[in-house]
Design an enzyme around this catalytic site. Structure first.
Site, PDB file in Angstrom:
ATOM      1  N   ARG A   1      -1.834  11.738  -2.318  1.00 39.20           N
ATOM      2  CA  ARG A   1      -2.478  13.052  -2.343  1.00 39.20           C
ATOM      3  C   ARG A   1      -2.448  13.635  -0.944  1.00 39.20           C
ATOM      4  NH1 ARG A   1      -2.684  15.334  -6.813  1.00 39.20           N
ATOM      5  NH2 ARG A   1      -4.446  16.659  -6.249  1.00 39.20           N
TER       6      ARG A   1
ATOM      7  N   ASN B   1       0.871  -2.809   0.421  1.00 36.32           N
ATOM      8  CA  ASN B   1       0.335  -2.732   1.791  1.00 36.32           C
ATOM      9  C   ASN B   1      -1.140  -3.125   1.819  1.00 36.32           C
ATOM     10  OD1 ASN B   1       2.246  -1.766   3.991  1.00 36.32           O
ATOM     11  ND2 ASN B   1       2.763  -0.392   2.296  1.00 36.32           N
TER      12      ASN B   1
ATOM     13  N   HIS C   1       3.719   5.391   7.171  1.00 34.59           N
ATOM     14  CA  HIS C   1       4.784   6.259   6.674  1.00 34.59           C
ATOM     15  C   HIS C   1       6.108   5.533   6.840  1.00 34.59           C
ATOM     16  CE1 HIS C   1       6.701  10.035   5.610  1.00 34.59           C
ATOM     17  NE2 HIS C   1       7.584   9.811   6.567  1.00 34.59           N
TER      18      HIS C   1
ATOM     19  N   ASP D   1       2.099  14.049   8.129  1.00 37.49           N
ATOM     20  CA  ASP D   1       2.979  13.083   8.821  1.00 37.49           C
ATOM     21  C   ASP D   1       3.211  13.447  10.289  1.00 37.49           C
ATOM     22  OD1 ASP D   1       3.200  11.712   6.398  1.00 37.49           O
ATOM     23  OD2 ASP D   1       5.010  12.797   5.820  1.00 37.49           O
TER      24      ASP D   1
ATOM     25  N   SER E   1       6.116   3.731  10.502  1.00 37.65           N
ATOM     26  CA  SER E   1       5.170   4.144  11.539  1.00 37.65           C
ATOM     27  C   SER E   1       3.755   4.102  10.980  1.00 37.65           C
ATOM     28  CB  SER E   1       5.433   5.589  11.977  1.00 37.65           C
ATOM     29  OG  SER E   1       6.782   5.799  12.311  1.00 37.65           O
TER      30      SER E   1
ATOM     31  N   ASN F   1      -2.574   6.160   8.505  1.00 39.92           N
ATOM     32  CA  ASN F   1      -1.626   6.174   7.388  1.00 39.92           C
ATOM     33  C   ASN F   1      -0.385   5.395   7.795  1.00 39.92           C
ATOM     34  OD1 ASN F   1      -0.408   7.099   4.885  1.00 39.92           O
ATOM     35  ND2 ASN F   1       0.796   8.519   6.119  1.00 39.92           N
TER      36      ASN F   1
HETATM   37  C1  GRF Z   1       4.947   2.418   1.148  1.00 42.30           C
HETATM   38  O1  GRF Z   1       6.327   2.453   1.350  1.00 42.30           O
HETATM   39  C2  GRF Z   1       4.260   3.329   2.114  1.00 42.30           C
HETATM   40  O2  GRF Z   1       4.871   3.397   3.362  1.00 42.30           O
HETATM   41  C3  GRF Z   1       4.367   4.656   1.433  1.00 42.30           C
HETATM   42  O3  GRF Z   1       4.196   4.385   0.064  1.00 42.30           O
HETATM   43  C4  GRF Z   1       4.559   3.030  -0.194  1.00 42.30           C
HETATM   44  C5  GRF Z   1       3.348   2.378  -0.804  1.00 42.30           C
HETATM   45  O4  GRF Z   1       3.625   1.088  -1.273  1.00 42.30           O
HETATM   46  N1  GRF Z   1       3.429   5.582   1.993  1.00 42.30           N
HETATM   47  P1  GRF Z   1       2.440   0.126  -1.688  1.00 42.30           P
HETATM   48  O5  GRF Z   1       1.587   0.858  -2.726  1.00 42.30           O
HETATM   49  O6  GRF Z   1       1.653  -0.203  -0.466  1.00 42.30           O
HETATM   50  O7  GRF Z   1       3.114  -1.067  -2.287  1.00 42.30           O
END
Ligand code: GRF
Length: 205
Positions: A96, A18, A114, A150, A141, A112
């Site tokens: 965390r 991400n 999720h 969350d 989301s 964040n």
């Molecule tokens: C993603 O699926 C995100 O939604 C979740 O943890 C994963 C992280 O993946 N919170 P990356 O480290 O961004 O590849």
């Protein structure tokens, strides 16, 4: 970097896919944010290398050095964010749980992603939860972070179908592809001021 771009600190704990999607989006000259820092709570994760590949400054604040003192870890993290003049904190696979001290400090300035259609399937193993619940649609989301896990107000969501023969991995991959589009779009909304947290709700426009 264009003047007026928000300086973003991305907090990660692992592979950072991400974060990469955000760094790629931020290369566009009209994107309203720059990724100024990528910070990990775990040393030597793949995401730190990927960030360096973009020329982004990186930092590690190893939570294990602080034992059970979560707030001490957060104070050290907060100091690194302050030194780097960070405006917005983006949690991207950051594993965390944050205390009210840190969340309150960054309230309205921390988001964040999720991997579920909140308020469905909070916590971990969201794809397994979705399969066990037998839902026809799943997704992801982006939300402002509030002290309750969350539970923050949602900024944007993306849906995917749950297909016959899906297992956790297949569903996770389908959701992750949407995450990589959704997160840059949501960060642009927040960084430009088009989405704001006011009185516990998201104000748009
Ligand atoms: C993603 O699926 C995100 O939604 C979740 O943890 C994963 C992280 O993946 N919170 P990356 O480290 O961004 O590849």
């Amino acid at each position: 970097m264009a003047a007026g771009r928000k300086r973003v600190g991305v907090l990660i704990s692992g592979r950072g896919s991400n974060m990469v999607s955000l760094a790629e989006a931020a290369q566009a000259p009209d994107y309203p944010a720059q990724i100024a820092l990528v910070l990990s709570n775990i040393p030597d994760v793949a995401g730190l290398d990927r960030a360096r590949g973009f020329g982004i400054a990186t930092a590690t604040v190893d939570h294990r050095a602080f034992g059970k003192d979560r707030e001490a870890f957060e104070r050290a993290t907060d100091e690194v964010l302050r030194v780097n003049q960070i405006d917005l904190v983006v949690l991207a696979g950051f594993m965390r749980i944050l205390t009210p001290w840190f969340v309150t400090r960054w309230e309205g300035r921390m988001i964040n992603i999720h991997p579920s259609l909140l308020p469905l399937f909070k916590g971990t193993h969201t794809h397994r939860q979705a399969l066990e619940a037998g839902v026809a649609e799943h997704g992801c989301s982006v939300h402002f972070v509030v002290p309750e896990l969350d539970a923050g107000p949602v900024i944007l969501q993306a849906k995917v179908p749950v297909l016959p023969g899906d297992d956790e991995d297949k569903l996770a991959q389908r959701v992750l592809a949407e995450e990589h589009k959704l997160y840059p779009a949501a960060l642009a909304e927040v960084a430009s001021g088009r989405a704001r947290l006011e009185g516990g709700v998201v104000i748009r426009g």
